[in-house]
Design an enzyme around this catalytic site. Structure first.
Site, short mmCIF file in Angstrom:
data_model
loop_
_atom_site.label_atom_id
_atom_site.label_comp_id
_atom_site.label_asym_id
_atom_site.label_seq_id
_atom_site.Cartn_x
_atom_site.Cartn_y
_atom_site.Cartn_z
N CYS A 101 0.84 -1.21 0.00
CA CYS A 101 0.00 0.00 0.00
C CYS A 101 0.87 1.27 0.00
CB CYS A 101 -0.95 -0.05 1.19
SG CYS A 101 -2.45 0.91 0.98
N HIS A 102 0.77 2.10 1.06
CA HIS A 102 1.62 3.30 1.15
C HIS A 102 2.97 2.98 1.77
CE1 HIS A 102 -2.37 5.05 0.54
NE2 HIS A 102 -1.79 6.17 0.19
#
Lengths: 167, 167, 167, 167, 167, 167
Positions: A101-102
């Site tokens: 994800c991030h």
């Protein structure tokens, strides 16, 4: 097998807990490290996680792999020179660095993604490309010792790939 | 003078409201646009903001400047082709684009920061540099029609610079 | 392999999500069913979960196992005749019923724990014993088609045991 | 120019922050004082504000103006004899006292509004009139050294009037 | 005996619920009225209360007494002409009006406290005095058909006095 | 008359506060005891309650009755040997034990409900029956020194019955 997972405020709840429990199920020893050992960090959705250890006392030599969850935690941890140094040492040793994800913001700031095939949250796609990574839109991308995924839905693929590399 | 401000969930409360009220005080007409007109968005700290207008109906020709607040809102809006196109048209027309804190992610994704001197949150410093921007650590940086700042504390400098450019 | 998981307000976040993702990783098809299909339920710590299907349309014949997470969700679902009937049919078919933490309240109310060796949250230990179960304090207890655990920490053991039974 | 702003739990977020940042932009030195120096107070909508100084150590002689934000903070601060004394000394020195929204409760309790033209939140209109003030429904009312406004929307007018008086 | 209680957002939880349940225990019929019948209002601490009826359909002739809880709800309801008219009609009929804590703001705005001995939250003491009331610092003050108290701790005295008057 | 009330995190707000205030109104001395004296516990809906005393220093001989509120607090307190011992001593002395909603879990674990007619939340009906109690669906059930009710709505009946027994 021993695995290090990063934690900090607003970590994505499942992206930390699923790998943690899954690696334990697979027989690994897991250490969750944040800026302060013993402190409780709240996930993006509120799930609490107490750090087992302090980030600045972590020695990459003691671990076989690194997991970097997403949420907004990477936005803060990527500012820490010690965290970036830690990532570079996992990279130099060609030990698995698994970011979801991030989470990719941290390898970006460590400068270890140039020329590497990766995926990640659509929110950081441009940052990955600008950092020299080769972006793919897939549930999991494995390139050498780099494992990456896009979001919580990809966790089964993410962990399957990471565990295969640990064998 | 007419100014457009972007809004979305988890916008940084003061980075939207201070410019909005300050520009009104300076005599400008301000339009706050989000994905859905009339919807209430919550700031990172909880302050509500109702969007005056829908982003996809905004015409850059109707505005003299664009303000991009920070928070985590830019992480979502930078994924919208329409938002990036809007930013590129402000840039092509050399109308002021004022981005603060994490707001810089949007000009990064629009590709308008190459060779531009900017500042921004330390959290996005590496993304700015990787996007070709020339990063400076200052309360406000003005380069041509680009105005940028680092955090809420910089708002007085940010708005002073923006308002000067609007005269 | 096809598995049914129960959901409702204040479900324990990891006790639902870890089995769900873990079973998908193991190749199973997972259906999360709540009182209302398509409704988003909030976990005890805030993690959201949208129900795939409505509980009253579930047919035990379509599934190979049932997972009952904990939290305070079971306090409400154990009042539903349809839920208890569903549990009794899994029990009659000797298909795995895996309950964790406070999840055990539902098999208690379904009357399927008499004479069965189980574990569960210390908070429901007396209720398990009064229901005729034989309580053990262990990370996982397997007795016939019944699998049970005490808390989120036990999830690796819980899922390993459940997946073994599904093979 | 030096300005004192009052803070306490449930202060109205923008009614404190807009004047604070706006006065700094105008070149003033701003001190935010609450009951406890260094303590973080939460706004009505959640924005945090750390008090620079303790209210009971404030000397009106050191300031050119006083700002009283609204929210429900004034309901508590108006009970403090020290706060009321502070307000009376600004009043006696004819230094600007700028109150917005429910901020007016504090000048009411200090007894400095008798015969003064003011505005304020509709919620305190009757209290203003009963205190001997002459209520007007306007974005800003200036009467001698008293500046008052009704709500956050009035902040541009409120600050323009206050800053004019400070010149 | 029939009693009307006012409700609105941020009502003080116990100041509504204790009188409501206590009056039911004493055999009275209780109607809770807010701006919208059937709407759920949240107390200052979060306790929910669904309004039985709409304020603008309430006829004082149908009730033997009125209860006005505190919290910040009165700050909004005192702005409603219909609410003030309702209070004046209870007053004209000399039916008990029982206000606690910040509840007194509503009788203040209705203009029914001139010359009346009352108590209330220290936060509204000055507003009571300015409205012509004679303030006393006591757990409960009864003057003619007016009953008043200061805070949740006073609820036992408040309800004992109200119930005595209803006999 | 002296009454002991149990408190802990996620106690049902009204089920503690209504009996507390009602017993004070009736002239009783009330002590609220939790695991830690002086600590503030939050109700299920958020109402705060500071414990007057520590549970492990309570002597049943000093009290005439015990009140056990519901919410999810009993799920934790029923695990405490000291709490269960306390309940057994009230029971042995035939002093009133008044439990409402989920409060019944504590007498269940103390083993004092065998053969006793009781009511309680539908959520614990099966646990009551399995514990040997005789369940009735009524606003209040009194059997010897045991008083029980189902939910907040039953509080008027619950307290009327308890106060009658205390006379």
């Amino acid at each position: 097998q021993s695995v290090l997972i990063l934690v900090g405020e607003i970590y994505e709840d499942l992206e930390l807990w699923y790998p943690k429990l899954r690696l334990i199920e697979a027989g690994a020893a897991v250490t969750v490290a944040g800026k302060e050992a013993g402190r409780e960090y709240a996930g993006k959705n509120g799930y609490p996680c107490v750090a087992d250890a302090s980030l600045d006392q972590m020695d990459p030599a003691a671990f076989d792999a690194l997991v970097v969850p997403g949420g907004f935690m990477p936005d803060k941890l990527r500012r820490e020179a010690g965290v970036l140094d830690l990532v570079r040492r996992f990279d130099a040793a060609k030990k698995p660095i698994a970011a979801i994800c991030h989470g990719g913001w941290i390898p970006i700031s460590a400068g270890v993604y140039r020329g590497v095939r990766v995926t990640g949250s659509p929110g950081i796609k441009d940052d990955l490309i600008n950092a020299g990574a080769l972006y793919e839109d897939a549930a999991v991308v494995v390139d050498g010792h780099h494992v990456s995924s896009r979001r919580p839905d990809d966790l089964p693929d993410f962990c399957r790939a990471l565990i295969e590399r640990l064998r």
